[in-house]
Design a protein around this motif. Sequence first.
Motif, short mmCIF file in Angstrom:
data_model
loop_
_atom_site.label_atom_id
_atom_site.label_comp_id
_atom_site.label_asym_id
_atom_site.label_seq_id
_atom_site.Cartn_x
_atom_site.Cartn_y
_atom_site.Cartn_z
N CYS A 1 -11.20 -12.77 -6.98
CA CYS A 1 -10.76 -13.96 -7.72
C CYS A 1 -9.35 -14.38 -7.32
CB CYS A 1 -10.83 -13.71 -9.22
SG CYS A 1 -12.51 -13.74 -9.86
N GLU A 2 -8.46 -13.41 -7.13
CA GLU A 2 -7.10 -13.76 -6.71
C GLU A 2 -7.11 -14.36 -5.31
OE1 GLU A 2 -3.30 -14.11 -5.28
OE2 GLU A 2 -4.74 -12.78 -4.31
N TYR A 3 -7.95 -13.85 -4.44
CA TYR A 3 -8.02 -14.34 -3.07
C TYR A 3 -8.48 -15.80 -3.02
CZ TYR A 3 -9.10 -14.35 1.95
OH TYR A 3 -9.14 -14.63 3.29
N TYR A 4 -9.52 -16.11 -3.79
CA TYR A 4 -10.10 -17.45 -3.72
C TYR A 4 -9.53 -18.44 -4.74
CZ TYR A 4 -13.46 -15.80 -0.36
OH TYR A 4 -14.04 -15.29 0.77
N PHE A 5 -9.07 -17.97 -5.89
CA PHE A 5 -8.67 -18.89 -6.95
C PHE A 5 -7.23 -18.73 -7.41
CE2 PHE A 5 -13.22 -17.92 -7.59
CZ PHE A 5 -13.74 -19.17 -7.28
N THR A 6 -6.48 -17.80 -6.89
CA THR A 6 -5.14 -17.40 -7.34
C THR A 6 -5.22 -16.85 -8.77
OG1 THR A 6 -4.35 -19.49 -8.31
CG2 THR A 6 -4.10 -19.23 -5.93
N SER A 7 -4.10 -16.51 -9.31
CA SER A 7 -4.11 -15.94 -10.66
C SER A 7 -4.26 -17.01 -11.72
CB SER A 7 -2.84 -15.13 -10.90
OG SER A 7 -1.71 -15.96 -10.82
N LYS B 1 -2.20 -10.94 -12.21
CA LYS B 1 -0.77 -11.11 -11.92
C LYS B 1 -0.28 -10.01 -10.99
CE LYS B 1 3.63 -11.51 -14.07
NZ LYS B 1 4.60 -12.20 -14.21
N LYS B 2 -0.67 -8.77 -11.26
CA LYS B 2 -0.28 -7.66 -10.41
C LYS B 2 -0.85 -7.82 -9.00
CE LYS B 2 2.19 -5.15 -13.10
NZ LYS B 2 3.59 -4.92 -12.79
N GLN B 3 -2.08 -8.33 -8.90
CA GLN B 3 -2.70 -8.54 -7.60
C GLN B 3 -1.93 -9.59 -6.81
OE1 GLN B 3 -4.87 -6.76 -6.09
NE2 GLN B 3 -5.23 -8.05 -4.31
N SER B 4 -1.45 -10.63 -7.47
CA SER B 4 -0.63 -11.64 -6.80
C SER B 4 0.64 -11.00 -6.24
CB SER B 4 -0.25 -12.75 -7.78
OG SER B 4 -1.38 -13.47 -8.17
N GLU B 5 1.23 -10.09 -7.00
CA GLU B 5 2.42 -9.38 -6.52
C GLU B 5 2.10 -8.50 -5.32
OE1 GLU B 5 3.97 -7.26 -9.89
OE2 GLU B 5 4.31 -9.12 -11.03
N ARG B 6 0.93 -7.85 -5.34
CA ARG B 6 0.53 -7.01 -4.21
C ARG B 6 0.33 -7.84 -2.95
NH1 ARG B 6 -3.66 -5.23 -7.87
NH2 ARG B 6 -2.65 -3.89 -9.34
N VAL B 7 -0.25 -9.03 -3.13
CA VAL B 7 -0.44 -9.93 -1.98
C VAL B 7 0.91 -10.38 -1.44
CG1 VAL B 7 -1.33 -12.21 -1.31
CG2 VAL B 7 -2.74 -10.70 -2.71
N ALA B 8 1.84 -10.70 -2.34
CA ALA B 8 3.17 -11.13 -1.91
C ALA B 8 3.90 -10.03 -1.15
CB ALA B 8 4.00 -11.57 -3.12
N LYS B 9 3.64 -8.77 -1.50
CA LYS B 9 4.25 -7.63 -0.81
C LYS B 9 3.56 -7.32 0.51
CE LYS B 9 5.86 -5.31 -4.98
NZ LYS B 9 5.70 -4.12 -5.85
N GLY B 10 2.41 -7.94 0.75
CA GLY B 10 1.67 -7.71 1.98
C GLY B 10 0.69 -6.55 1.91
N TRP B 11 0.45 -6.04 0.71
CA TRP B 11 -0.47 -4.91 0.55
C TRP B 11 -1.92 -5.36 0.64
CZ3 TRP B 11 1.98 -2.14 -4.28
CH2 TRP B 11 3.25 -1.68 -3.94
N PHE B 12 -2.18 -6.64 0.35
CA PHE B 12 -3.52 -7.21 0.42
C PHE B 12 -3.41 -8.51 1.20
CE2 PHE B 12 -4.22 -4.29 -2.99
CZ PHE B 12 -5.57 -3.98 -2.92
N PRO C 1 -5.78 -17.46 4.05
CA PRO C 1 -5.11 -18.41 4.94
C PRO C 1 -5.49 -19.86 4.65
CG PRO C 1 -6.84 -17.26 6.11
CD PRO C 1 -6.75 -16.62 4.73
N LYS C 2 -6.60 -20.10 3.99
CA LYS C 2 -7.04 -21.46 3.69
C LYS C 2 -6.39 -22.02 2.43
CE LYS C 2 -11.51 -20.79 5.83
NZ LYS C 2 -12.95 -20.73 5.63
N ARG C 3 -5.71 -21.16 1.68
CA ARG C 3 -5.09 -21.61 0.42
C ARG C 3 -3.85 -22.43 0.75
NH1 ARG C 3 -3.36 -16.95 -3.23
NH2 ARG C 3 -5.57 -16.55 -3.18
N LYS C 4 -3.76 -23.57 0.08
CA LYS C 4 -2.61 -24.45 0.28
C LYS C 4 -1.51 -24.07 -0.71
CE LYS C 4 -5.42 -28.26 1.82
NZ LYS C 4 -5.92 -29.60 1.56
N LYS C 5 -0.28 -24.17 -0.27
CA LYS C 5 0.84 -23.91 -1.17
C LYS C 5 1.09 -25.15 -2.02
CE LYS C 5 3.66 -20.40 0.81
NZ LYS C 5 5.01 -20.03 1.19
N PHE C 6 1.45 -24.92 -3.26
CA PHE C 6 1.76 -26.04 -4.16
C PHE C 6 3.23 -26.10 -4.40
CE2 PHE C 6 -2.63 -24.97 -5.15
CZ PHE C 6 -3.21 -26.20 -5.06
#
Length: 98
Positions: free
Chosen positions: A28-34, A78-89, A93-98
């Motif tokens: 869910c975090e990968y495809y939809f963000t938190s 929320k924790k998964q978003s932090e792990r992604v930001a740290k590069g652990w997950f 690449p298709k997600r657009k930044k807002f």
Amino acid sequence: MNINISGIIIGAASFLIIGIFHPIVIWCEYYFTSKIRTVFLILGLICCGVSLFIKNEIFSGILGVLGFCLLWSIHELKKQSERVAKGWFPKNPKRKKF
């Protein structure tokens, strides 16, 4: 001697539900963000509420566990978003930044 296996059944279901929710949170975090946490909140509250009205203790317990796993997943998103930001997950690449 009567044996009550309700606790064992609820415990096994809890184990499976918790195990299933780890990849669900990652997906869910990968495809939809938190931002999908609102869906988890609504579903969690519905499951907990419905579990109050089910007379069968096994189904009521399992639905309550499911509801609380959904609610706990809000925190884990929320924790998964932090792990992604740290590069652990990996980041999607298709997600657009807002």
